[in-house]
Design a protein around this motif. Sequence first.
Motif: not given
Length: 311
Positions: A26, A30-32, A35, A60, A69-70, A311
């Motif tokens: 991806k 940004e991660m949910d 994740y 990441i 996080w992303k 998160n």
Amino acid sequence: MNNKAFVAILAVGLLLTACSSSNEIKESQEMDDNYNIEHVHGLAYSSDNSIYIATHEGLIVSSNEGEKWKFAGDADLDLMGFHIQSDGTMLTSGHPGENSDLPDPVGLLESKDNGKNWESIALKGEVDFHLLTSNESNPATIYGVIQMESGNFESGIYKSIDKGISWDKLGVSGLPKDLHEIYALVSLSNNENVLIAGTSEGVFRSEDGGQTWKIADENRIITAISAVPNSKELISYSITEEEAGMMKSEDNGLTWEKISLDLGKDAVAYFAVQPNQTNKMVAVTFENNLLISSDNGLNWREVMEGGKLKN
């Protein structure tokens, strides 16, 4: 815990983190919360206070100490042996994802822009290093572990003195025959020819740049080890019959003092230390828990449990 029993548990953990196919990447989104990260193959804490986790799905990053996080870039990579050098260069080996045009294995890649882009340095299509480490004082010196024969390259420990362009195979005399049993490797910052390896058979030491090895402590298992930047200190996750936990050495790994973090049947797989604020450190365990400390490892805050990000 009995050391032999722990080695058996650790072997299962290492098997679960072996190479597997990666999911579709991806692009830097940004991660949910929750994740799920299946496997971790490296950890870094950069000088700009960012934490990086190398995974099967890519690299990441969190720039706010684990709050969000992303993905660091859009490279479709299953990163293995991920390592950040003292000059900020990122190194990795591993395998391409479905959307990558890199060969399998990818050889040695480097990134000069915090994982946004990767450049092939050497051994493209030839080698998959499962462990990479470099000397803090001289980052041109890099050591890599090939655990299984790959093409023309036998399993062994390899050394480069030109930033990874060319490699020589070192002797492994004295080390366990199965190099999967090497859990951790570090080059001392004050002497690039002294290496410490944590293995299933104890702690081994080389005084000649990895050519020959001698057992240094047969009663201690080290699963993770890291040099503390700009110092002579080492930190490790260390296990003996009497105690286990994060430990510190101020004499180049000859003796260890326990600091904290007895994880019971779990253990730390990777440590990383912030190079400009060495009181800050991060650890990831074999059970995929990510822990952050801001007080030299005395206290820890969990930001990932069982691979699920908080998160």
